[in-house]
Structures are given as C-alpha cells and as structure tokens.
Design a protein around this motif. Structure first.
Motif, PDB file in Angstrom:
ATOM      1  N   UNK A   1       1.063  11.456  -3.661  1.00 20.87           N
ATOM      2  CA  UNK A   1       2.050  11.592  -4.739  1.00 20.87           C
ATOM      3  C   UNK A   1       2.771  10.286  -5.070  1.00 20.87           C
ATOM      4  N   UNK A   2       3.003   9.436  -4.070  1.00 24.38           N
ATOM      5  CA  UNK A   2       3.675   8.160  -4.342  1.00 24.38           C
ATOM      6  C   UNK A   2       2.807   7.266  -5.209  1.00 24.38           C
ATOM      7  N   UNK A   3       1.514   7.221  -4.933  1.00 19.28           N
ATOM      8  CA  UNK A   3       0.599   6.408  -5.741  1.00 19.28           C
ATOM      9  C   UNK A   3       0.517   6.938  -7.164  1.00 19.28           C
ATOM     10  N   UNK A   4       0.423   8.256  -7.302  1.00 24.89           N
ATOM     11  CA  UNK A   4       0.343   8.850  -8.637  1.00 24.89           C
ATOM     12  C   UNK A   4       1.631   8.624  -9.412  1.00 24.89           C
TER      13      UNK A   4
ATOM     14  N   UNK B   1      -5.104   1.613  -6.559  1.00 21.80           N
ATOM     15  CA  UNK B   1      -5.089   0.274  -7.170  1.00 21.80           C
ATOM     16  C   UNK B   1      -4.141   0.183  -8.349  1.00 21.80           C
ATOM     17  N   UNK B   2      -3.644   1.320  -8.827  1.00 27.70           N
ATOM     18  CA  UNK B   2      -2.804   1.298 -10.019  1.00 27.70           C
ATOM     19  C   UNK B   2      -3.614   1.164 -11.289  1.00 27.70           C
ATOM     20  N   UNK B   3      -4.818   1.725 -11.294  1.00 22.37           N
ATOM     21  CA  UNK B   3      -5.712   1.645 -12.448  1.00 22.37           C
ATOM     22  C   UNK B   3      -5.733   2.980 -13.183  1.00 22.37           C
ATOM     23  N   UNK B   4      -6.208   2.949 -14.436  1.00 25.18           N
ATOM     24  CA  UNK B   4      -6.416   4.175 -15.201  1.00 25.18           C
ATOM     25  C   UNK B   4      -7.902   4.468 -15.261  1.00 25.18           C
TER      26      UNK B   4
ATOM     27  N   UNK C   1       0.837  -1.200   0.000  1.00 24.46           N
ATOM     28  CA  UNK C   1       0.000   0.000   0.000  1.00 24.46           C
ATOM     29  C   UNK C   1       0.872   1.249   0.000  1.00 24.46           C
ATOM     30  N   UNK C   2       0.537   2.209  -0.846  1.00 23.47           N
ATOM     31  CA  UNK C   2       1.244   3.480  -0.854  1.00 23.47           C
ATOM     32  C   UNK C   2       0.800   4.313   0.348  1.00 23.47           C
ATOM     33  N   UNK C   3       1.724   5.122   0.862  1.00 22.91           N
ATOM     34  CA  UNK C   3       1.431   5.879   2.078  1.00 22.91           C
ATOM     35  C   UNK C   3       1.213   7.362   1.814  1.00 22.91           C
ATOM     36  N   UNK C   4       1.408   7.802   0.574  1.00 25.16           N
ATOM     37  CA  UNK C   4       1.096   9.192   0.215  1.00 25.16           C
ATOM     38  C   UNK C   4       0.438   9.211  -1.165  1.00 25.16           C
TER      39      UNK C   4
END
Length: 241
Positions: free
Chosen positions: A6-9, A212-215, A1-4
């Motif tokens: 900006x990290x996920x984006x 989720x890493x989706x578009x 799981x990303x914690x911020x």
C-alpha cells in the motif's frame, strides 16, 4: 525502498493522481481502458471496503485472485493488500476466505475452499456479467456499492502479503519487486508497456513497476504489429515484450 505494497501504491498515486497509472489493451478485442491514479485508487478502496465492511474479513485472512493480468486484477489484489489481507494468485489450491475468478475458472475454483465467491468477466467498461455462475456474486456490480475511500488499519512490513506454497511478507514482496525492477531497467516516472503473455507473474506486471514508481500499459494478446503504435500513443519509455 517501500516496505509495504500500500505504501508503494499510495506514493505513485500521490505524485500525480490525474495522470494515467494503468492503461489496459486487449489487441484481440480492441478494448482499451485507461485509469488515472485517482480512478484506480477508487477501485482499490471500494474493493478493500467490500472485503472488510461487506465480508467482515480482517488481518490474517486470505483472498484468492484467480484472474489473469488485468486492471481489475490489479484493483482486487491492491484492495486486498490495503485491507491487510494476504493474496493467493493462481497455483496450488488452498483454503481461503474469499475468492475472485472469471466465469471460465468458476469450475476450477471449486478446489479452493472459500465461502464468499465473486466472478468478473473482465469486460470493457467494467460491464457486469449477463449470467453469473451459481454460487458467485458479480464483483463489478457489488463493489460499486462501497465507498471511494478506505481508512483501514495500517499494514506493517511483517504482515503477510502473498499466500501460497511460499508465503511472503510485505517487506519480502517489496524487496523482491525492487530487485526485479532494477533487473528490468525500471525507474521512477517510466511508462512501461508489458506483454502479459510474456510477463504473467504479478511481481513483474504489477509489483515491480509500483516499486519503481512507474506507470503501466498492460497488453493482452499483444499484436507485434501494434507495439510501435501503442508505444507512441502511450509515451512508453520501457517495453517488456
């Protein structure tokens, strides 16, 4: 799981910068706008530079994004997050350091105490406004003056991400978004069609897909008769209608 946020984006952009990351439809106007990861990242960076270099905002400040779901709304919210600023979405008015609104909401935005105010018509091709409301600056005209890359201070999991009656840190937003992505059945690589009338919450239409890493294929005024056509054209794997 990303914690911020900006990290996920950054992760979803980095996996394939040239692939469509956010596609916008308005079935009422026929508007379609497609942004690759690299293109959306440029808008996010320009917005962050506008907020930091243009307005002199800093960590802990708050930006109100009084806009409906839209690709520009995503760029502004993600730009504010990248800059380490908290985002306030439509809700109870509160003091903020900068504000973004449509001309239609310019009057209502007076209840939000803000010195710097930007307006956008959310127009096709990111066209500028023909008439800017008094006291506002045209966002799409102004933001183009700023750089395509942003090198700000790192955002930490404990930094404020969302402001409002209930304030959430980046970690709390990403936990909520990750849980919501699982509930919606979103997984890495999905192409998600979202009816913005049915899913107006930014956790649903923006943060959960990113977690989720989706578009995204955002659809305003979605015409039920066009769902199949949009699904086929955009290679949609999950439809939220």
């Amino acid at each position: 799981m990303f914690t911020t946020i900006p990290a996920a984006f950054s992760d979803v952009v980095r996996r394939d910068p040239t692939a469509p990351l956010l596609t916008w439809y308005d079935d009422a106007t026929g508007d379609r706008t497609e942004l690759s990861g690299a293109t959306l990242d440029n808008w996010v960076s320009k917005t962050a530079n506008l907020l930091i270099d243009g307005l002199g905002l800093s960590g802990g400040d708050t930006v109100a994004v009084l806009l409906p779901p839209h690709w520009q709304t995503a760029a502004i919210a993600l730009g504010a997050s990248a800059a380490g600023l908290a985002v306030a979405f439509p809700g109870r008015p509160q003091p903020v350091d900068a504000l973004f609104a449509t001309p239609a909401l310019a009057g209502e935005s007076a209840e939000w105490a803000a010195v710097d105010r930007y307006a956008t018509g959310l127009l096709p091709l990111a066209m500028p406004l023909r008439e800017v409301p008094p006291g506002f600056v045209d966002y799409v005209t102004e933001v183009r003056n700023y750089g395509d890359h942003f090198a700000g201070a790192p955002v930490t999991p404990d930094d404020r991400a969302l402001a409002g009656p209930v304030e959430l840190s980046h970690l709390a937003v990403m936990r909520t978004a990750t849980e919501r992505a699982a509930e919606l059945g979103l997984t890495t690589g999905d192409r998600v069609l979202i009816d913005t009338r049915a899913y107006p919450d930014p956790i649903d239409w923006l943060f959960a897909p990113l977690a989720a890493g989706a578009s995204l294929v955002l659809c305003a005024n979605l015409n039920p008769a066009k769902v199949d056509a949009h699904t086929t054209a955009e290679k949609v794997t999950v439809a939220l209608t």
